[in-house]
Design a protein around this motif. Structure first.
Motif, PDB file in Angstrom:
ATOM      1  N   LEU A  34       0.004  26.647 -12.973  1.00  0.00           N
ATOM      2  CA  LEU A  34      -0.342  27.334 -11.789  1.00  0.00           C
ATOM      3  C   LEU A  34       0.062  28.967 -11.560  1.00  0.00           C
ATOM      4  O   LEU A  34      -0.674  29.686 -11.419  1.00  0.00           O
ATOM      5  CB  LEU A  34       0.315  26.718 -10.598  1.00  0.00           C
ATOM      6  N   TYR A  35       1.208  28.918 -12.220  1.00  0.00           N
ATOM      7  CA  TYR A  35       1.758  30.240 -12.269  1.00  0.00           C
ATOM      8  C   TYR A  35       1.016  31.150 -13.184  1.00  0.00           C
ATOM      9  O   TYR A  35       0.677  32.211 -12.852  1.00  0.00           O
ATOM     10  CB  TYR A  35       3.228  30.209 -12.537  1.00  0.00           C
ATOM     11  N   SER A  36       0.703  30.593 -14.349  1.00  0.00           N
ATOM     12  CA  SER A  36      -0.177  31.469 -15.422  1.00  0.00           C
ATOM     13  C   SER A  36      -1.488  32.032 -14.668  1.00  0.00           C
ATOM     14  O   SER A  36      -1.934  33.117 -15.183  1.00  0.00           O
ATOM     15  CB  SER A  36      -0.360  30.545 -16.495  1.00  0.00           C
ATOM     16  N   MET A  37      -2.075  31.191 -13.550  1.00  0.00           N
ATOM     17  CA  MET A  37      -3.212  31.495 -13.082  1.00  0.00           C
ATOM     18  C   MET A  37      -2.913  32.440 -11.914  1.00  0.00           C
ATOM     19  O   MET A  37      -3.992  32.722 -10.870  1.00  0.00           O
ATOM     20  CB  MET A  37      -4.133  30.234 -12.685  1.00  0.00           C
ATOM     21  N   PHE A  38      -1.553  32.795 -11.717  1.00  0.00           N
ATOM     22  CA  PHE A  38      -1.638  33.573 -10.447  1.00  0.00           C
ATOM     23  C   PHE A  38      -2.413  34.953 -10.178  1.00  0.00           C
ATOM     24  O   PHE A  38      -2.915  35.189  -9.169  1.00  0.00           O
ATOM     25  CB  PHE A  38       0.046  33.918 -10.555  1.00  0.00           C
ATOM     26  N   GLU A  39      -2.481  35.653 -11.240  1.00  0.00           N
ATOM     27  CA  GLU A  39      -3.269  36.657 -11.228  1.00  0.00           C
ATOM     28  C   GLU A  39      -4.585  36.899 -11.712  1.00  0.00           C
ATOM     29  O   GLU A  39      -5.442  37.552 -11.418  1.00  0.00           O
ATOM     30  CB  GLU A  39      -2.469  38.006 -11.962  1.00  0.00           C
ATOM     31  N   THR A  40      -4.931  35.568 -12.706  1.00  0.00           N
ATOM     32  CA  THR A  40      -6.116  35.897 -13.385  1.00  0.00           C
ATOM     33  C   THR A  40      -6.668  34.426 -13.644  1.00  0.00           C
ATOM     34  O   THR A  40      -5.818  33.637 -14.007  1.00  0.00           O
ATOM     35  CB  THR A  40      -6.251  36.612 -14.578  1.00  0.00           C
ATOM     36  N   GLU A  41      -8.075  34.186 -13.661  1.00  0.00           N
ATOM     37  CA  GLU A  41      -8.693  32.965 -14.061  1.00  0.00           C
ATOM     38  C   GLU A  41      -8.357  32.827 -15.722  1.00  0.00           C
ATOM     39  O   GLU A  41      -8.146  33.583 -16.471  1.00  0.00           O
ATOM     40  CB  GLU A  41     -10.101  32.862 -13.941  1.00  0.00           C
ATOM     41  N   LEU A  42      -8.092  31.430 -16.042  1.00  0.00           N
ATOM     42  CA  LEU A  42      -7.987  31.334 -17.448  1.00  0.00           C
ATOM     43  C   LEU A  42      -8.687  29.822 -17.863  1.00  0.00           C
ATOM     44  O   LEU A  42      -9.148  29.153 -16.964  1.00  0.00           O
ATOM     45  CB  LEU A  42      -6.459  30.815 -17.765  1.00  0.00           C
ATOM     46  N   CYS A  43      -9.312  29.892 -19.231  1.00  0.00           N
ATOM     47  CA  CYS A  43      -9.814  28.807 -19.642  1.00  0.00           C
ATOM     48  C   CYS A  43      -8.847  27.459 -20.331  1.00  0.00           C
ATOM     49  O   CYS A  43      -7.537  28.030 -20.498  1.00  0.00           O
ATOM     50  CB  CYS A  43     -11.043  28.828 -20.704  1.00  0.00           C
ATOM     51  N   VAL A  44      -9.148  26.409 -20.544  1.00  0.00           N
ATOM     52  CA  VAL A  44      -8.197  25.410 -20.905  1.00  0.00           C
ATOM     53  C   VAL A  44      -7.429  25.817 -22.338  1.00  0.00           C
ATOM     54  O   VAL A  44      -6.356  25.759 -22.326  1.00  0.00           O
ATOM     55  CB  VAL A  44      -8.928  24.272 -21.404  1.00  0.00           C
TER      56      VAL A  44
ATOM     57  N   ASP B 116      -6.814  28.737  -3.436  1.00  0.00           N
ATOM     58  CA  ASP B 116      -6.954  29.686  -2.268  1.00  0.00           C
ATOM     59  C   ASP B 116      -5.550  30.243  -2.016  1.00  0.00           C
ATOM     60  O   ASP B 116      -4.480  29.983  -2.753  1.00  0.00           O
ATOM     61  CB  ASP B 116      -7.419  28.744  -0.824  1.00  0.00           C
ATOM     62  N   GLU B 117      -5.334  31.031  -1.148  1.00  0.00           N
ATOM     63  CA  GLU B 117      -4.155  31.671  -0.810  1.00  0.00           C
ATOM     64  C   GLU B 117      -3.020  30.714  -0.626  1.00  0.00           C
ATOM     65  O   GLU B 117      -1.774  31.175  -0.725  1.00  0.00           O
ATOM     66  CB  GLU B 117      -4.333  32.898   0.157  1.00  0.00           C
ATOM     67  N   HIS B 118      -3.284  29.529   0.062  1.00  0.00           N
ATOM     68  CA  HIS B 118      -2.276  28.628   0.249  1.00  0.00           C
ATOM     69  C   HIS B 118      -1.629  28.524  -0.974  1.00  0.00           C
ATOM     70  O   HIS B 118      -0.172  28.246  -0.664  1.00  0.00           O
ATOM     71  CB  HIS B 118      -2.950  27.320   0.830  1.00  0.00           C
ATOM     72  N   VAL B 119      -2.420  28.118  -2.028  1.00  0.00           N
ATOM     73  CA  VAL B 119      -1.335  27.698  -3.198  1.00  0.00           C
ATOM     74  C   VAL B 119      -0.608  28.891  -3.572  1.00  0.00           C
ATOM     75  O   VAL B 119       0.809  28.570  -3.849  1.00  0.00           O
ATOM     76  CB  VAL B 119      -2.495  27.619  -4.351  1.00  0.00           C
ATOM     77  N   ARG B 120      -0.915  29.996  -3.773  1.00  0.00           N
ATOM     78  CA  ARG B 120      -0.223  31.169  -3.886  1.00  0.00           C
ATOM     79  C   ARG B 120       1.132  31.352  -2.725  1.00  0.00           C
ATOM     80  O   ARG B 120       2.170  31.458  -3.363  1.00  0.00           O
ATOM     81  CB  ARG B 120      -0.998  32.403  -3.516  1.00  0.00           C
ATOM     82  N   ALA B 121       0.823  31.048  -1.577  1.00  0.00           N
ATOM     83  CA  ALA B 121       1.932  31.138  -0.651  1.00  0.00           C
ATOM     84  C   ALA B 121       3.054  30.226  -0.772  1.00  0.00           C
ATOM     85  O   ALA B 121       4.034  30.344  -0.712  1.00  0.00           O
ATOM     86  CB  ALA B 121       1.145  31.052   0.748  1.00  0.00           C
ATOM     87  N   ILE B 122       2.448  29.103  -1.029  1.00  0.00           N
ATOM     88  CA  ILE B 122       3.485  27.855  -1.400  1.00  0.00           C
ATOM     89  C   ILE B 122       4.487  27.951  -2.471  1.00  0.00           C
ATOM     90  O   ILE B 122       5.609  28.056  -2.423  1.00  0.00           O
ATOM     91  CB  ILE B 122       2.617  26.342  -1.380  1.00  0.00           C
ATOM     92  N   ILE B 123       3.697  28.482  -3.584  1.00  0.00           N
ATOM     93  CA  ILE B 123       4.422  28.941  -4.689  1.00  0.00           C
ATOM     94  C   ILE B 123       5.336  30.128  -4.575  1.00  0.00           C
ATOM     95  O   ILE B 123       6.660  30.248  -4.692  1.00  0.00           O
ATOM     96  CB  ILE B 123       3.442  29.240  -5.818  1.00  0.00           C
ATOM     97  N   SER B 124       4.876  31.040  -3.781  1.00  0.00           N
ATOM     98  CA  SER B 124       5.862  32.372  -3.488  1.00  0.00           C
ATOM     99  C   SER B 124       7.128  31.799  -2.512  1.00  0.00           C
ATOM    100  O   SER B 124       8.308  32.266  -2.846  1.00  0.00           O
ATOM    101  CB  SER B 124       4.983  33.245  -2.527  1.00  0.00           C
TER     102      SER B 124
END
Lengths: 117, 117
Positions: free
Chosen positions: B49-59, B101-109
């Motif tokens: 999850l954290y690795s996708m914080f700023e950018t999309e990534l493939c598997v 969505d932003e929820h995910v980011r918010a929860i992690i933060s």
DNA sequence: TATACATATGAACAAATAAACATATGTTTA
DNA sequence: TAAACATATGTTTATTTGTTCATATGTATA
């Protein structure tokens, strides 16, 4: 995709990966973060936490309220204590537990929003 | 504590318990909430999850980045997908994942703030 | 200070789950 | 359409963890 494009694509991916790796927090921190969420990730503990959302409660209150054994509640409170999610004070024979700070409430609320979507 | 005080104390506790019980969300919702946090509560998934914080990534990016097997990443992404924490799009042979969505980011933060205290 | 009450702790057991390995599915291109 | 690449899925195994039962610790009161 031609061979040149292919090479460019792969190089671009490598750059992205490298950049993400630089921004990623230390493993230790991410491990602690996972451990924190793990504590929220049990329905008994979530029920206990939620029951303290508005008011402090003693162990016996929680056991009756959630229909749990005293032992089970006590074990879970120990985990919540060691994660700094709850604090407590003694009053006579009873020990009153409450949420440790606003962070805890905020995390639960955020989760709720996601669940209720 | 005299006998009268004792009775009053017990009655007061009962009232509190009753009130909390009324405010408590349905078990089903609290169960879902715990399930949600359980998803965050694994260090591999948190790293993903954290690795996708700023950018999309493939598997493949994720597997290389975190030094994980393709299978492991894929299994975990499935869990993240079914919890609606990540979304994805296909581009040629690759599938790019990103935070839903932003929820995910918010929860992690929020969790990060608690951990970094 | 003995008894009752409230909570905590230790050990054993059962259920949940992440990782590894093998294999299947889906997509592109030669 | 066959081969190569990217991702997904099924199964087994080892580990983790929540609950229960028994017992210990700590506090108040008769």
């Amino acid at each position: 995709m031609g061979e040149t494009e292919e090479r460019e694509f792969l190089a671009a991916r490598e750059d992205v990966v490298k950049k993400v790796l630089e921004q990623q927090p230390d493993d230790e921190i991410l491990y602690d973060l996972a451990e924190l969420f793990k504590v929220f990730g049990d329905s008994t503990r979530i029920k206990i936490l939620y029951s303290m959302f508005e008011t402090e409660l003693c162990v016996n209150d929680i056991a009756k309220l959630l229909n749990l054994s005293q032992s089970s509640v006590s074990h879970q409170l120990r985990i919540l204590k060691s994660s700094k999610l709850v604090k407590f004070r003694r009053e006579g024979k009873s020990i009153f537990y409450s949420l440790d700070d606003e962070h805890v409430r905020a995390i639960i609320s955020m989760g709720m929003e996601h669940v209720e979507e």
